[in-house]
Design an enzyme around this catalytic site. Structure first.
Site, PDB file in Angstrom:
ATOM      1  N   LYS A 102      31.179 -61.618 -18.445  1.00 56.42           N
ATOM      2  CA  LYS A 102      31.508 -60.808 -19.475  1.00 56.42           C
ATOM      3  C   LYS A 102      32.370 -59.696 -18.738  1.00 56.42           C
ATOM      4  CE  LYS A 102      30.072 -57.331 -22.743  1.00 56.42           C
ATOM      5  NZ  LYS A 102      28.699 -56.475 -23.172  1.00 56.42           N
ATOM      6  N   ASP A 162      33.025 -60.285  -5.235  1.00 56.39           N
ATOM      7  CA  ASP A 162      33.473 -61.707  -5.119  1.00 56.39           C
ATOM      8  C   ASP A 162      34.026 -62.183  -4.043  1.00 56.39           C
ATOM      9  OD1 ASP A 162      33.141 -64.355  -6.105  1.00 56.39           O
ATOM     10  OD2 ASP A 162      35.225 -64.000  -7.311  1.00 56.39           O
TER      11      ASP A 162
END
Ligand SMILES: *[C@@H]1O[C@H](CO)[C@@H](O)[C@H](O)[C@H]1NC(C)=O
Ligand SMILES: *[C@@H]1O[C@H](CO)[C@@H](O)[C@H](O)[C@H]1NC(C)=O
Ligand SMILES: *[C@@H]1O[C@H](CO)[C@@H](O)[C@H](O)[C@H]1NC(C)=O
Ligand SMILES: *[C@@H]1O[C@H](CO)[C@@H](O)[C@H](O)[C@H]1NC(C)=O
Ligand SMILES: *[C@H]1O[C@@H](CO)[C@H](O)[C@@H](O)[C@@H]1NC(C)=O
Length: 945
Positions: free
Chosen positions: A662, A764
Site C-alpha cells: 500500500k 528498495d
C-alpha cells in the site's frame, strides 16, 4: 548745618550707599540670569534655586565675597551634566575669582569676555565640549594661577599671549586638538609653573634648552602623545622638583644621563615609552627611591637591565616592553630578585626583549602582583611553582620563551586569572584536570608546546572563556562534549594540529558566539556536524586535514558570515552547495576531497586566488579559468539522441491498482498534495549517482483513477543485475569496477540519507535498481518506495508498511518496523555481497536459515572466501605476461581487497540495525580499499613498462 538739611544729606548718603550696593548686585544678577538662560538642560535641577525669591548669594553654586558681600566671587557648578553654552555675560561678573564648570557639557566657544575678569584666579573648564580656539583675551586675566582646559574640543594654535600669565601655576590643556610650540612659545615664560598637562594634542617643538633655569618650580610635566622631538636637554635634569614626567608617544631620542637617579630625587613617575631613546639604562635609576611608576616601553634601550628596586618601597609598576634589553645570559633576570620588598608592586612587564636566564623562585613573594608579562624573550628552565602563589595575578604571559617542564596543576590556585598565555614554549606533560575555579578566565593560549594526553573536560566549566587555543601540541583522544556547554562564551577555539580523533560532539551547536573554529590537522572523522550550522557567528571555519566523510551539511546554509572556510584534505563527497556562492568568502579551500558535480560560478567561485578545488576528480563546470571539464549536458536541456531518451516509470498509483504494497492512498486528505511536494523535493535533489528525474507527471489512468509518475533519464549500460549475471564471455566487471560501483551506490545512499535536508530512505535498493551509464558510473534509481524519514516517523498517517524486495529488505521490516537509514544499509550490504559472490540472495541455496550474510560471514571467518567469491574476479588480472611469483603476489593482494569488501558487506548486513555500519563509514573503507587496489595496479603497470 541746618538740621533739616542734615537730615536730607544723611538720607542722600544713605540712599547713595544703598544705590551703590544695589546697582552692582544687579549687574551680577543680570549676568547669572543670562548664564542660566543659555543652559538648555539641567538634569539635576541645580539651577532651580536661581530664582527671584532668593538673593543671588544664596543661589546654588554661587559664592559672594566677604569684603564685597553682594558681589559674586565664585561660580562652582562641577559634575552637574549641564548642557548649553557659556553666556558672554560671564564677563560682567567682574569680582569673580573662581569659575569652575568642571565635568559638564558646555559647548560652543569660550567667550572672550572672560578676559574682562581681571580678578580671576582659577578658570576650570576641564571635561566639557568647548570648541574653537582659546581666546587670546584670557591672557588679560593676569591674576590667573590655574588655567584648566583639558578634555574639550579646543583646536587651533595656542595663543602666545598666554606667556604673559606669569602667575600661572597650573596649565592644563591635555586631550584637545591644539597646535603650536607650547614649550618654547608659552610655557617657558610661565616662571611660576608647577604643573603642565599638555598630553594628547598636536603640539610640536622640542624641550627648551633653558627649561632647567626658566621653570624651576616644575613638578609635573605631561606632554605625551604629541609631535614633539629632539633630545632631553641637560638642563632638564636640573629640575630637581620634578615628580612626574611623561614624554610618551613623541619622537624624542637620545640617551638617559648616568646620574639621572641622583638629579631627580623626587621622581615618582617616569614615562618615556614609545620614543626612540637608546643606549644602556643608567644604573642610577635604582636610586630613585620615591619611584612608583616606570614606563620605558617601545624604545631602543640595550644591554643588561641593571636595576635594583630594593630601595623603592612604593614601586607600583615597571614596564620595559619592546626594547633590546637583556643579553640572553643566565643572570639576565637577577633584577627580579630585588623586587622582594616592593609590597605594592602590581605590574611587571618586559615583553619583546632579549632576556635570558630563568625565572627566580623569589617571584612568589610579590603578593600584590596582578600582571606578570614576560612574553617573547629567551627565558628557559621550568616555570617556578612559587609563581602560583601570586594569587592576585590576572594576567600571566610567558609565551614565546623556552620554558620546559610541565604545566603545574597548581595553576588552579590563580583563581583571579583573566589571561593566561604559555603559547610557543617547550612545555610538555598532560594538561591539569581541574579548571573549574577560573571564573574570570577569558583567554587561554597553550598552543605550540608539547602537551600530550587528552583535553580536560573541565576546561568547559570556564564560563567566561572567550579564546581557547591549544593548537600544535600532541593532544590525543576525543573531544569532551563538556567543552561545549550552553553557558559557553567561546569566541575562538583553536585545536588544530594535534592528534585528536573521533567525531565532533553535536553539542558544538551550543557555542553560539563562536567566530573562529580551527580543527585542522587532526584525525577527526565522521560527518561534519550538522549542528555546526547553529554557530552562525562563525567567520572562520578550518576543518582541513582530517578524515571527515559525507557531505557539506545543508545546515551550513546559515553560516552566512563565513569569510574563510577550509574543508580540504578530507574525504568529503557530494555536491558543492550553491549557497556558498552567497557567503562573503575570501578563502574557500575544498581541495583534495571527493566532491562531485558542477561547481557554482558566483561569489568566491569567481575568485581565482580565493578558491582551491584541486584534487577533486569528479567536479566539473565553473568559470573557464578553473580549467575543469565541462559538465555533461543537463537533461533539462534537449537530449542528444537516443542515449538520453527518457523512460517513464510509473511508480505510484492508487491503492486499488498496486500489489501487496500500500503506497499512498490518494483519497486520504492531503496525500496527493504531499506526493507532489515530495516529488518536487526528489526532483530538486541532484547527485551524480542518483538517476536524474526529468519530470513529474500526474494523470488519470484508464480506470479513471489518479496516478502519479516520475520520469527518469535512460541508462545505456543497463542494470547491475544484468552485469552480475551476464555471460562471462561478453564482458566482465573487474574488481576495480565493482569497487567503483559500490562507492557510487554508497555515495548515493549517503546523499539521500544525509545530504539533502530531510533524510530520504530508498527502501528498495537492489541490483536491478542500480543502473550503469556509458562510463559505467552507477546511478541509483527507482524511488518507488522512497520515504522521507522525518515525515514518516512524525506522522503515522503516511507511515507505510514497506516490504521492499525479498532478500534485500532488512529483516526488521518484516516485523513491521519503521523504515530507517539502517534498513537501506542492510540492502546495500546484501548488494555488495551479491556483487562479490555473484549469487542472488533469493537463490535456491538460501533457505532454512542460511542467507547471503551468514554464508559470506562464515566463509570469511574460516578463510574460505576463495571458494565462494565470483571466480571471474581473479581472472582478467592482466598479469598473464608476468612470472608466476608476480601472479601469486597479485592474487594475494586482490584477495586482501576482496576480503575487505566482503567484510564491509557483512558489517552492513548485520541482523540487528544498530550493529550495522554507517553508510559514510562504508564509503570511507571502500575508498581505502580502492586506494590500495589502485596502488597495486600502478605497481604492476610500472613493472610492465
Ligand atoms: C525658588 O527656589 C526655591 C528653592 O529651590 C523654591 O523653594 C521656590 O519655590 C522657587 N521659587 C520659584 C518662584 O520658582
Ligand atoms: C562627572 O559628573 C557625573 C555626573 O555627576 C559623575 O557621575 C561623574 O562621576 C563625573 N566624572 C568625573 C570624572 O568626575
Ligand atoms: C618669553 O621669554 C623669552 C625669553 O625666554 C623672551 O624673549 C620673551 O620676550 C618672553 N615673552 C613674553 C611675552 O614675555
Ligand atoms: C644607589 O643605588 C644602589 C643600588 O640600590 C646602591 O647600591 C647605592 O648605594 C645607591 N647610591 C646612593 C648614593 O644612594
Ligand atoms: C555685560 O555683558 C554684555 C555681553 O557680553 C552685555 O552686552 C552687557 O549689556 C552687559 N552689561 C550689563 C551691565 O549687564
Amino acid at each position: 548745618m541746618n538740621p533739616k538739611f542734615t537730615f536730607v544729606f544723611i538720607l542722600l548718603i544713605h540712599f547713595l550707599c544703598l544705590f551703590h550696593s544695589v546697582f552692582p548686585f544687579t549687574v551680577d544678577h543680570v549676568a547669572l540670569v543670562a548664564i542660566k538662560s543659555r543652559i538648555t538642560l539641567d538634569p539635576r535641577g541645580v539651577l532651580n534655586t536661581w530664582n527671584n525669591s532668593l538673593p543671588v548669594c544664596e543661589w546654588e553654586g554661587v559664592t559672594c565675597g566677604t569684603k564685597h558681600p553682594h558681589r559674586v566671587v565664585g561660580l562652582n557648578l562641577p559634575n552637574n551634566n549641564l548642557v548649553g553654552t557659556l553666556s558672554p555675560y560671564v564677563g560682567n561678573l567682574s569680582f569673580l575669582h573662581v569659575l569652575n564648570l568642571y565635568n559638564n557639557s558646555f559647548r560652543g566657544h569660550i567667550p572672550p569676555q572672560i578676559g574682562n575678569l581681571l580678578r580671576l584666579r582659577s578658570l576650570q573648564l576641564v571635561k566639557n565640549t568647548f570648541e574653537g580656539e582659546i581666546p587670546a583675551n584670557v591672557s588679560r586675566c593676569l591674576n590667573l594661577k590655574q588655567l584648566q582646559l583639558s578634555g574639550n574640543n579646543l583646536g587651533g594654535f595656542i595663543p602666545s599671549q598666554l606667556s604673559l600669565l606669569t602667575k600661572l601655576q597650573v596649565l592644563s590643556l591635555s586631550y584637545n586638538r591644539l597646535k603650536g610650540d607650547i614649550l618654547n612659545k608659552v610655557a617657558i615664560n610661565l616662571t611660576s609653573l608647577q604643573i603642565l598637562l599638555a598630553s594628547n594634542n598636536s603640539f610640536h617643538g622640542s624641550i627648551p634648552d633653558n627649561i632647567g633655569v626658566a621653570l624651576q618650580n616644575l613638578a609635573y610635566i605631561y606632554i605625551s602623545g604629541n609631535k614633539m622631538s629632539g633630545i632631553i636637554p641637560p638642563s632638564f635634569y636640573n629640575l630637581s622638583r620634578l615628580q612626574q614626567v611623561s614624554l610618551e608617544k613623541n619622537k624624542f631620542h637620545g640617551t638617559l644621563p648616568l646620574d639621572i637617579g641622583f638629579r631627580l630625587p623626587q621622581l615618582t613617575a617616569f614615562f618615556i615609552g614609545k620614543n626612540s631613546f637608546h643606549g644602556n639604562l643608567p644604573t642610577s635609576l635604582s636610586n630613585l627611591t620615591q619611584l612608583e611608576q616606570l614606563g620605558l616601553y617601545s624604545n631602543k634601550f640595550t644591554g643588561k637591565f641593571i636595576f635594583s628596586a630594593r630601595n623603592m618601597p612604593n614601586l607600583l609598576f615597571v614596564e620595559v616592553n619592546s626594547n633590546y634589553l637583556g643579553t640572553r645570559e643566565a643572570d639576565d633576570l637577577s633584577f627580579l630578585q630585588t623586587f622582594a620588598n616592593c609590597s605594592k608592586l602590581y605590574r611587571l612587564e618586559a615583553s619583546f626583549n632579549n632576556f635570558g636566564g630563568i625565572l627566580p623562585a623569589s617571584l612568589g613573594n610579590l603578593s600584590e602582583l596582578t600582571v606578570f608579562n614576560f612574553p617573547y624573550n629567551k627565558i628557559s628552565g621550568s616555570i617556578p611553582s612559587s609563581l602560583y602563589n601570586l594569587i592576585n595575578l590576572r594576567v600571566l604571559g610567558l609565551q614565546g620563551n623556552q620554558f620546559t617542564g610541565n604545566l603545574s596543576p597548581q595553576i588552579q590556585k590563580l583563581t583571579k586569572l583573566e589571561l593566561f598565555d604559555y603559547n610557543d614554549n617547550y612545555l610538555s606533560g598532560t594538561l591539569p584536570n581541574s579548571w573549574g575555579n577560573f571564573s574570570h578566565l577569558s583567554e587561554v593560549n597553550l598552543a605550540n608546546n608539547r602537551f600530550e594526553g587528552t583535553i580536560p573536560s573541565s576546561l568547559g566549566s570556564c564560563n567566561n572563556l572567550l579564546y581557547l587555543t591549544i593548537s600544535n601540541n600532541r593532544l590525543s583522544g576525543t573531544l569532551p562534549p563538556q567543552l561545549f556547554q550552553a553557558s559557553s562564551m567561546l569566541v575562538e577555539l583553536g585545536l588544530s594540529y594535534n592528534q585528536l580523533q573521533g567525531v565532533i560532539p553535536v553539542e558544538i551547536e551550543q557555542l553560539r558566539n563562536l567566530v573562529v573554529l580551527d580543527m585542522s590537522g587532526n584525525s577527526f572523522l565522521g560527518k561534519l556536524p550538522t549542528t555546526l550550522g547553529s554557530c552562525n557567528e562563525l567567520v572562520e571555519l578550518h576543518m582541513g586535514e582530517n578524515l571527515f566523510t559525507g557531505f557539506i551539511p545543508q545546515s551550513f546554509k546559515s553560516l552566512t558570515g563565513l569569510r574563510v572556510l577550509n574543508l580540504s584534505h578530507n574525504k568529503l563527497s557530494g555536491p558543492i552547495p550553491r549557497f556558498l556562492e552567497n557567503f562573503p568568502l575570501v578563502g574557500l579551500d575544498l581541495s583534495f576531497d571527493n566532491f562531485e558535480g558542477e561547481i557554482p560560478r558566483k561569489g568566491v567561485f569567481m575568485n581565482l586566488s580565493g578558491l582551491k578545488i584541486l584534487g577533486n576528480n569528479k567536479i566539473c563546470g565553473g568559470i573557464l579559468e578553473h580549467h575543469l571539464p565541462t559538465c555533461p549536458p543537463n537533461n533539462d536541456s534537449k537530449g542528444k539522441g537516443s542515449k538520453l531518451s527518457v523512460v517513464v516509470i510509473v511508480i505510484i498509483a492508487v491503492a486499488s491498482l498496486v500489489a501487496a504494497v500500500k503506497v499512498i492512498n490518494l483519497e486520504e486528505r492531503g496525500a496527493a498534495k504531499s506526493f507532489m511536494a515530495e516529488c518536487e523535493t526528489l526532483r530538486s535533489i541532484r547527485h551524480r549517482n542518483l538517476l536524474k528525474i526529468v519530470t513529474v507527471c500526474s494523470s488519470t489512468d484508464f480506470q479513471g483513477n489518479d496516478f502519479k509518475a516520475l520520469v527518469y533519464e535512460f541508462m545505456t549500460n543497463g542494470s547491475l543485475h544484468q552485469w552480475i549475471f551476464m555471460d562471462a564471455r561478453v564482458r566482465i566487471l573487474s574488481l576495480l569496477h565493482r569497487v567503483d560501483i559500490a562507492i557510487d551506490v554508497a555515495s548515493a545512499l549517503d546523499y539521500l540519507h544525509n545530504g539533502c535536508g530531510t533524510p530520504i530512505i530508498h527502501c528498495d535498493l537492489k541490483p536491478s535498481n542500480i543502473l550503469l551509464d556509458n562510463d559505467m558510473v552507477a546511478h541509483v534509481g527507482d524511488f518507488g518506495l522512497a520515504r522521507f524519514l522525518l515525515r514518516a516517523t512524525a506522522n503515522n498517517s503516511s507511515s507505510i508498511a514497506v516490504k521492499g524486495t525479498v532478500g534485500y529488505a532488512a529483516p526488521e521490516y518484516g516485523l513491521g518496523s519503521m523504515v530507517s537509514k539502517e534498513g537501506d544499509v542492510y540492502s546495500f550490504g546484501i548488494v555488495l555481497l551479491e556483487m562479490m559472490i555473484s549469487k542472488s540472495p533469493t537463490g535456491e541455496m538460501f533457505e532454512r536459515g542460511l542467507n547471503l550474510h551468514n554464508y559470506a560471514n562464515s566463509a570469511a571467518l574460516s578463510d574460505q572466501l576463495v571458494n565462494i567469491i565470483d571466480p571471474r574476479l581473479l581472472e582478467n588480472g592482466g598479469t598473464s605476461e608476468g612470472n608466476e611469483g608476480e601472479i601469486l603476489t597479485e592474487v594475494h593482494r586482490k584477495h586482501k581487497c576482496i576480503r575487505s569488501i566482503i567484510e564491509i558487506g557483512v558489517k552492513c548486513s548485520m541482523e540487528s540495525p544498530q550493529d550495522r555500519m554507517k553508510i559514510e563509514d562504508a564509503i570511507g573503507e571502500l575508498q581505502v580499499t580502492k586506494d590500495a587496489l589502485l596502488k597495486q595496479l600502478h605497481v604492476i603497470r610500472a613493472k610492465r613498462v
